[in-house]
Each structure stands twice: as C-alpha cells, then as structure tokens.
Design an enzyme around this catalytic site. Structure first.
Site, mmCIF file in Angstrom:
data_model
loop_
_atom_site.group_PDB
_atom_site.id
_atom_site.type_symbol
_atom_site.label_atom_id
_atom_site.label_comp_id
_atom_site.label_asym_id
_atom_site.label_seq_id
_atom_site.Cartn_x
_atom_site.Cartn_y
_atom_site.Cartn_z
ATOM 1 N N ALA A 1 0.841 -1.198 0.000
ATOM 2 C CA ALA A 1 0.000 0.000 0.000
ATOM 3 C C ALA A 1 0.878 1.250 0.000
ATOM 4 O O ALA A 1 0.701 2.150 0.816
ATOM 5 C CB ALA A 1 -0.913 -0.019 1.223
ATOM 6 N N CYS B 1 13.207 5.657 -7.965
ATOM 7 C CA CYS B 1 13.304 4.649 -9.028
ATOM 8 C C CYS B 1 14.416 4.839 -10.061
ATOM 9 O O CYS B 1 14.991 3.844 -10.502
ATOM 10 C CB CYS B 1 11.966 4.533 -9.731
ATOM 11 S SG CYS B 1 10.742 3.820 -8.615
ATOM 12 N N LYS C 1 10.842 16.257 -6.220
ATOM 13 C CA LYS C 1 10.187 17.043 -7.275
ATOM 14 C C LYS C 1 8.986 17.729 -6.622
ATOM 15 O O LYS C 1 8.594 17.339 -5.516
ATOM 16 C CB LYS C 1 9.774 16.155 -8.444
ATOM 17 C CG LYS C 1 8.718 15.114 -8.104
ATOM 18 C CD LYS C 1 8.402 14.201 -9.270
ATOM 19 C CE LYS C 1 7.516 14.859 -10.303
ATOM 20 N NZ LYS C 1 6.894 13.879 -11.213
HETATM 21 P P1 NAD Z 1 6.688 1.843 -1.222
HETATM 22 O O1 NAD Z 1 7.869 1.531 -0.398
HETATM 23 O O2 NAD Z 1 6.029 3.179 -1.098
HETATM 24 O O3 NAD Z 1 5.539 0.762 -0.924
HETATM 25 C C1 NAD Z 1 5.753 -0.613 -0.846
HETATM 26 C C2 NAD Z 1 4.856 -1.178 0.263
HETATM 27 O O4 NAD Z 1 4.958 -2.599 0.235
HETATM 28 C C3 NAD Z 1 5.247 -0.732 1.664
HETATM 29 O O5 NAD Z 1 4.145 -0.079 2.288
HETATM 30 C C4 NAD Z 1 5.634 -2.033 2.381
HETATM 31 O O6 NAD Z 1 5.265 -2.050 3.740
HETATM 32 C C5 NAD Z 1 4.835 -3.050 1.578
HETATM 33 N N1 NAD Z 1 5.351 -4.415 1.678
HETATM 34 C C6 NAD Z 1 6.633 -4.843 1.575
HETATM 35 N N2 NAD Z 1 6.688 -6.179 1.701
HETATM 36 C C7 NAD Z 1 5.420 -6.602 1.903
HETATM 37 C C8 NAD Z 1 4.827 -7.884 2.107
HETATM 38 N N3 NAD Z 1 5.570 -8.989 2.113
HETATM 39 N N4 NAD Z 1 3.490 -7.960 2.266
HETATM 40 C C9 NAD Z 1 2.734 -6.837 2.255
HETATM 41 N N5 NAD Z 1 3.231 -5.592 2.069
HETATM 42 C C10 NAD Z 1 4.560 -5.488 1.895
HETATM 43 O O7 NAD Z 1 7.097 1.551 -2.719
HETATM 44 P P2 NAD Z 1 6.453 2.199 -4.054
HETATM 45 O O8 NAD Z 1 7.061 3.531 -4.325
HETATM 46 O O9 NAD Z 1 4.979 2.080 -3.981
HETATM 47 O O10 NAD Z 1 7.050 1.216 -5.155
HETATM 48 C C11 NAD Z 1 6.555 -0.095 -5.279
HETATM 49 C C12 NAD Z 1 7.072 -0.676 -6.581
HETATM 50 O O11 NAD Z 1 6.559 0.083 -7.679
HETATM 51 C C13 NAD Z 1 8.599 -0.619 -6.741
HETATM 52 O O12 NAD Z 1 9.000 -1.770 -7.426
HETATM 53 C C14 NAD Z 1 8.827 0.607 -7.598
HETATM 54 O O13 NAD Z 1 9.997 0.492 -8.371
HETATM 55 C C15 NAD Z 1 7.620 0.591 -8.503
HETATM 56 N N6 NAD Z 1 7.210 1.911 -9.024
HETATM 57 C C16 NAD Z 1 7.184 2.994 -8.202
HETATM 58 C C17 NAD Z 1 6.728 4.222 -8.700
HETATM 59 C C18 NAD Z 1 6.673 5.455 -7.826
HETATM 60 O O14 NAD Z 1 6.344 6.506 -8.335
HETATM 61 N N7 NAD Z 1 6.954 5.396 -6.554
HETATM 62 C C19 NAD Z 1 6.288 4.317 -10.026
HETATM 63 C C20 NAD Z 1 6.325 3.177 -10.830
HETATM 64 C C21 NAD Z 1 6.783 1.970 -10.307
HETATM 65 C C1 UGA Z 2 9.616 8.446 -12.895
HETATM 66 C C2 UGA Z 2 9.046 8.249 -14.304
HETATM 67 O O1 UGA Z 2 8.792 9.531 -14.875
HETATM 68 C C3 UGA Z 2 7.747 7.439 -14.250
HETATM 69 O O2 UGA Z 2 7.284 7.178 -15.565
HETATM 70 C C4 UGA Z 2 8.018 6.108 -13.529
HETATM 71 O O3 UGA Z 2 6.815 5.370 -13.410
HETATM 72 C C5 UGA Z 2 8.583 6.387 -12.160
HETATM 73 O O4 UGA Z 2 9.800 7.180 -12.281
HETATM 74 C C6 UGA Z 2 8.971 5.149 -11.421
HETATM 75 O O5 UGA Z 2 9.205 4.120 -12.024
HETATM 76 O O6 UGA Z 2 9.070 5.298 -10.202
HETATM 77 P P1 UGA Z 2 9.105 10.064 -10.861
HETATM 78 O O7 UGA Z 2 10.423 9.591 -10.372
HETATM 79 O O8 UGA Z 2 7.947 10.009 -9.943
HETATM 80 O O9 UGA Z 2 8.684 9.217 -12.162
HETATM 81 O O10 UGA Z 2 9.220 11.582 -11.353
HETATM 82 P P2 UGA Z 2 9.860 12.284 -12.648
HETATM 83 O O11 UGA Z 2 8.929 13.328 -13.079
HETATM 84 O O12 UGA Z 2 10.289 11.311 -13.656
HETATM 85 O O13 UGA Z 2 11.141 13.017 -12.040
HETATM 86 C C7 UGA Z 2 12.262 12.284 -11.592
HETATM 87 C C8 UGA Z 2 13.401 13.216 -11.281
HETATM 88 O O14 UGA Z 2 13.922 13.777 -12.475
HETATM 89 C C9 UGA Z 2 13.012 14.397 -10.385
HETATM 90 O O15 UGA Z 2 14.017 14.617 -9.426
HETATM 91 C C10 UGA Z 2 12.930 15.558 -11.361
HETATM 92 O O16 UGA Z 2 13.173 16.796 -10.765
HETATM 93 C C11 UGA Z 2 14.021 15.197 -12.349
HETATM 94 N N1 UGA Z 2 13.848 15.814 -13.675
HETATM 95 C C12 UGA Z 2 12.775 15.481 -14.448
HETATM 96 C C13 UGA Z 2 14.806 16.705 -14.132
HETATM 97 O O17 UGA Z 2 15.810 17.011 -13.445
HETATM 98 N N2 UGA Z 2 14.646 17.265 -15.386
HETATM 99 C C14 UGA Z 2 13.583 16.959 -16.183
HETATM 100 O O18 UGA Z 2 13.508 17.487 -17.323
HETATM 101 C C15 UGA Z 2 12.623 16.042 -15.693
#
Ligand code: NAD
Ligand code: UGA
Length: 461
Positions: free
Chosen positions: A15, A278, A341
């Site tokens: 979550a 990420c 950001k």
């Molecule tokens: P997060 O750390 O915010 O959330 C992960 C959650 O999973 C935590 O709340 C944790 O307690 C829970 N968790 C861990 N192990 C568990 C288990 N065994 N059972 C139940 N819950 C459990 O992470 P996030 O930012 O949501 O990222 C999750 C995944 O999505 C990562 O692989 C990340 O790379 C990917 N992702 C993240 C973003 C983003 O913007 N943050 C965007 C695209 C993809």
């Molecule tokens: C990024 C990707 O944009 C998403 O598509 C992806 O799902 C996600 O990672 C993920 O896998 O977690 P996010 O990290 O949330 O999303 O935000 P971005 O808007 O990509 O910015 C990332 C970083 O790059 C920030 O620190 C931002 O300030 C920086 N940035 C972005 C720059 O310095 N210059 C730019 O032109 C754009």
C-alpha cells in the site's frame, strides 16, 4: 466466483506510492470490482483508512474518499484477502540490494519472494498474479517457480503490468495513461489471464493505448523507459556545464533541440540532478543485468548516466562554495525545497539529501523549508541535525541568510516577494536557482547575485 455483488475481487499487496494510488483509480473507474489493498505496515493501512493519507498526491484524497468503504478497502488481513482474491497485484518495494552479491546494483528481491510465498500458502483457488512492482527481467519465472513449488494444485497465471505514473502527477497519469503495458505467456491460459486484466483497464483506457507483449519484453520495457528518461536528464545536465563556461543558455539550447520532433521537448530541463526512488535503482538494475550477461560495455554506458547525476549534484555544491568566496563556515543558507520534485512529499533519493549533507560538511548552517516534505527531510537528516532548522515559512527561513539554494521547483516559490526576502538577508545576498525556476533578471535588479543552472551568473560583485 467472488463476493456477491462484485464481478471480481482484486487484491493489491503493498500500500505504498504505487499500490495505494493505482488501486484507488481502478476502484473509482470500476465500481463493479471490489478492490482491497493490504500491507504488512499497520501504520500505513491506518493512514489509508483516515483522511491523513500516508502520501501526498494532488487529487488523491478526494478519490479515496469517493470509493473507500464502497468498493475500495484497506486492510492488514493479508492471508484472508489472498484467499478471497481473483486477481492479485504485487506492488511491494524492490529497493537496491545493499548487502552481499550484487550489493549497490542488483534488486533486493526479498519482499517479492516473501509475497510469492504468502500467496502460495494462502491461495486455495486459481489466481492471476500481476507484477506491478518494477523487477528484473525474468522475475516472473522466479515467481512462477515459487508459486508452483511443492504439492500445490492451485494454478497461478503471472502477468507483467508495470506502472509508469510519476509522482506529483500520479492521478492524471493513471486516469489518462500514455499506455498500459501487459506482458503474458503466449499460452491459452496466459492469453486468457491477459484478457481478464485488459477488461479492467478498458473501463476507462482506450483500446489503442493497451499494449500486449511477452512477459520479458514487458519487464524490460519498464527498466528501459526509466533509463531513457534519466539518460535525457543526465544528457542535458552535461550540456548545462558547457553552457556555464561558454555563455550559452541551457534553456535556449533545450528549446532549440527539443523542437526537433524526433527528439521531443520533454525531460530536457537541467537541474541539480534527478532524484526519486526509481531512476537510480532501475538503471543500476539494468547495469547489473548487463554485467550478469557479460555485456560489460553496455553496463558501462548506462552506469555513466548515474555517475553524471552524482557529478551534477556535486557540481551544484561546488558552484555555491566557489561563488560564496570558497568558504561556507558559519554561513546560513536557506534551502528552498527538499522533495525530489514538486507536488509530492517524497524525498527518496532526493538531490536535496546529498546537497544538504555536503553543505553541512562545509560547516554551513541550513534553514530548510518545503511545503510538504519537512517530516521526511527530518528523517533523512537524522543524526546530523547540528546546524539544521526545519522551517515551514520561507520568509522565516531566509531571516539572516547569506544565500538561498532552490532545489525543488514548487510553484509557490515563484510567488514569493523577493524584495522582502532580500531585505531580510545578509549582504551580499546570493541565490542559486537549481531549477531555473525564478525570474533571474528581476532578482538581479533587486540586488541578488544570481546563479542559475546552465547559464552565466548575474552578479554585482
Ligand atoms: P513503497 O515503499 O512506497 O511501498 C511498498 C509497500 O509494500 C510498503 O508499504 C511495504 O510495507 C509493503 N510491503 C513490503 N513487503 C510486503 C509484504 N511482504 N506484504 C505486504 N506488504 C509489503 O514503494 P512504491 O514507491 O509504492 O514502489 C513499489 C514498486 O513500484 C517498486 O518496485 C517501484 O519500483 C515501482 N514503481 C514505483 C513508482 C513510484 O512513483 N513510486 C512508479 C512506478 C513503479
Ligand atoms: C519516474 C518516471 O517519470 C515514471 O514514468 C516512472 O513510473 C517512475 O519514475 C517510477 O518508475 O518510479 P518520478 O520519479 O515520480 O517518475 O518523477 P519524474 O517526473 O520522472 O522526475 C524524476 C526526477 O527527475 C526528479 O528529481 C525531477 O526533478 C528530475 N527531472 C525530471 C529533471 O531534473 N529534469 C527533467 O527534465 C525532468
């Protein structure tokens, strides 16, 4: 097949920043599905069940409030929810491994494995398991091996459905995605599972935006998307360095280059380096994969994107140090923005963490301000708070400061009264605009010495 009034039961394990928002959007777009989000963290689940959500994301609270208790539920009863689910999304964290083999590069898959084992132990009927987390290529194979191990008669079909939303614009990204990617096995049961997942997205996403591929292409495409985005940022940041020494202006160069439709204008903003949970982790994951397959030149190419990002953060610090007469001892700096950001409170791998630590090493005093990230900033700097104050009001943060370093481009920073700020500061007053966010000419006319990124400084000295 499922609870009386719903077409299917969807479960999401994890979550966090992805699980909470993606499931909220699915619930709001698919009132005919029951959506439950579970987590091992009771604190997180309690927050999702309150109006103080565990993450700040514009537009999210309203959507949670609309569906929560109707077809959207947050729970810690993981075992029961697994048993009841038809489709299980896995959105647990996949951080960089910090120990043993692959330390510093490979993905730490312990949370994925724990989740797979828990699903196996509690599932009494067939399930579709969807990888939402970002994972290494062929991770689906590992999951399948765990799920089908032992004397298990339950069938699991594994799909890859990576998430592409960006924080701060997460709601809009998920409500109108560029694409939804679904990878499946090319078997009758794999294709059937894929169609079941497609049905969910077809509630609101046009069919032409749904892409289907094999499992490994889908897993790899997620890493490649993040690597390409980060690579553009490192590329423009290298050009910012050239601009600063030649008198060119990086904003003008970005515009001129980005107007070529083959290149495109997005992700060409120079800054103090990219942050977020990420980009670094996913590129290092790609690097590790290349090294594993002995593609060493390719690994070196991608690793350089991360090295240049480290260089860019350090360059920002050096610029401050050099401009302020090569010493920061006892000088007060106001830090504008700590989140990685704007429009998020997330500070994971934020450039501000590195930059603030380095400024503290130079014995500067820091007044850190940010509209939503101060709680996380406090945690990030725990143990090194000497000389650090966390101040909500930017006008208070600049009181007696020698300089301002703008690290996050919050819209509110544009609207501040910079004459009032100048009057409160020590002179000469410096401003380091790490995002080229402010009106540099106006600041210079007020009396500031202005240091943008990728442009010559405007100084009175
Ligand atoms: P997060 O750390 O915010 O959330 C992960 C959650 O999973 C935590 O709340 C944790 O307690 C829970 N968790 C861990 N192990 C568990 C288990 N065994 N059972 C139940 N819950 C459990 O992470 P996030 O930012 O949501 O990222 C999750 C995944 O999505 C990562 O692989 C990340 O790379 C990917 N992702 C993240 C973003 C983003 O913007 N943050 C965007 C695209 C993809
Ligand atoms: C990024 C990707 O944009 C998403 O598509 C992806 O799902 C996600 O990672 C993920 O896998 O977690 P996010 O990290 O949330 O999303 O935000 P971005 O808007 O990509 O910015 C990332 C970083 O790059 C920030 O620190 C931002 O300030 C920086 N940035 C972005 C720059 O310095 N210059 C730019 O032109 C754009």
């Amino acid at each position: 097949m499922t609870s009386k009034n719903f077409k299917k039961n969807i479960l999401c394990i994890g979550a966090g920043y992805v699980g909470g928002p993606t499931m909220t959007i699915i619930a709001s777009k698919c009132p005919d599905y029951k959506v439950t989000v579970v987590d091992i963290s009771e604190e997180r689940i309690n927050a999702w069940n309150s109006d103080e959500l565990p993450i700040f994301e514009p537009g999210l609270l309203e959507r949670v409030q609309k569906s929560r208790g109707k077809n959207l539920f947050f729970s810690t009863e993981i075992n029961r929810c697994i048993d009841e689910a038809d489709i299980i999304f896995v959105a647990v964290n996949t951080p960089t491994k910090m120990f043993g083999e692959g330390a510093g590069k490979a993905v730490d898959l312990q949370f994925i494995e724990q989740t797979a084992r828990r699903i196996k132990e509690n599932a009494k009927s067939n399930k579709i398991v969807v990888e939402k987390s970002t994972i290494p290529v062929r991770a689906a194979e590992t999951m399948a091996n765990i799920l089908h191990s032992g004397n298990n008669s339950v069938q699991f079909e594994i799909l890859s459905n990576p998430e592409f939303m960006a924080e701060g614009t997460g709601v809009a990204d998920m409500e109108a995605p560029d694409r939804i990617l679904i990878g499946s096995m090319d078997t009758p049961s794999g294709l059937q599972a894929r169609d079941i997942l497609m049905d969910i997205y077809l509630h609101w996403v046009p069919k032409e935006r749904l892409i289907t591929t094999n499992l490994w292409s889908s897993e790899l495409s997620k890493l490649v998307s993040n690597a390409f985005l980060a690579q553009r940022i490192s590329s423009i940041n290298t050009i910012a360095s050239i601009c600063e020494v030649t008198g060119a202006d990086v904003t003008e160069v970005s515009r001129a280059v980005g107007m070529d439709s083959r290149i495109g204008s997005k992700f060409l903003n120079a800054g103090p380096g990219f942050g977020g949970s990420c980009f670094r982790k996913d590129i290092l994951n790609l690097v590790y994969l290349c090294e594993y397959y002995q593609l060493n030149e390719i690994a070196a190419f991608w690793e350089q994107v991360v090295s240049l990002n480290d260089y860019q953060m350090e360059r920002f610090v050096k610029r401050i140090l050099q401009a302020m007469f090569n010493t920061l001892v006892g000088k007060k700096l106001a830090i504008f923005g700590f989140a990685f950001k704007p429009d998020t409170g997330d500070t994971r791998d934020a450039p501000a963490i590195y930059i603030c630590k380095r400024l503290l090493e130079e014995k500067a005093c820091l007044n850190i301000t940010d509209p939503h990230a101060l709680n996380n900033a406090r945690k990030d700097l725990q143990g090194i708070e000497r000389g650090v104050e966390f101040i909500e009001d930017p006008y208070q943060a600049v009181e007696g400061a020698h300089g301002i370093a703008l690290i996050t481009e919050w819209d509110s920073y544009k609207k501040l009264d910079y004459q009032k700020i100048f009057d409160k500061m020590e002179k000469p007053a410096f401003i380091f605009d790490g995002r080229n966010h402010l009106d540099h000419k106006a600041l210079y006319e007020i009396g500031f010495n202005v240091y943008p990124i990728g442009k010559p400084a405007l100084k009175h000295l």
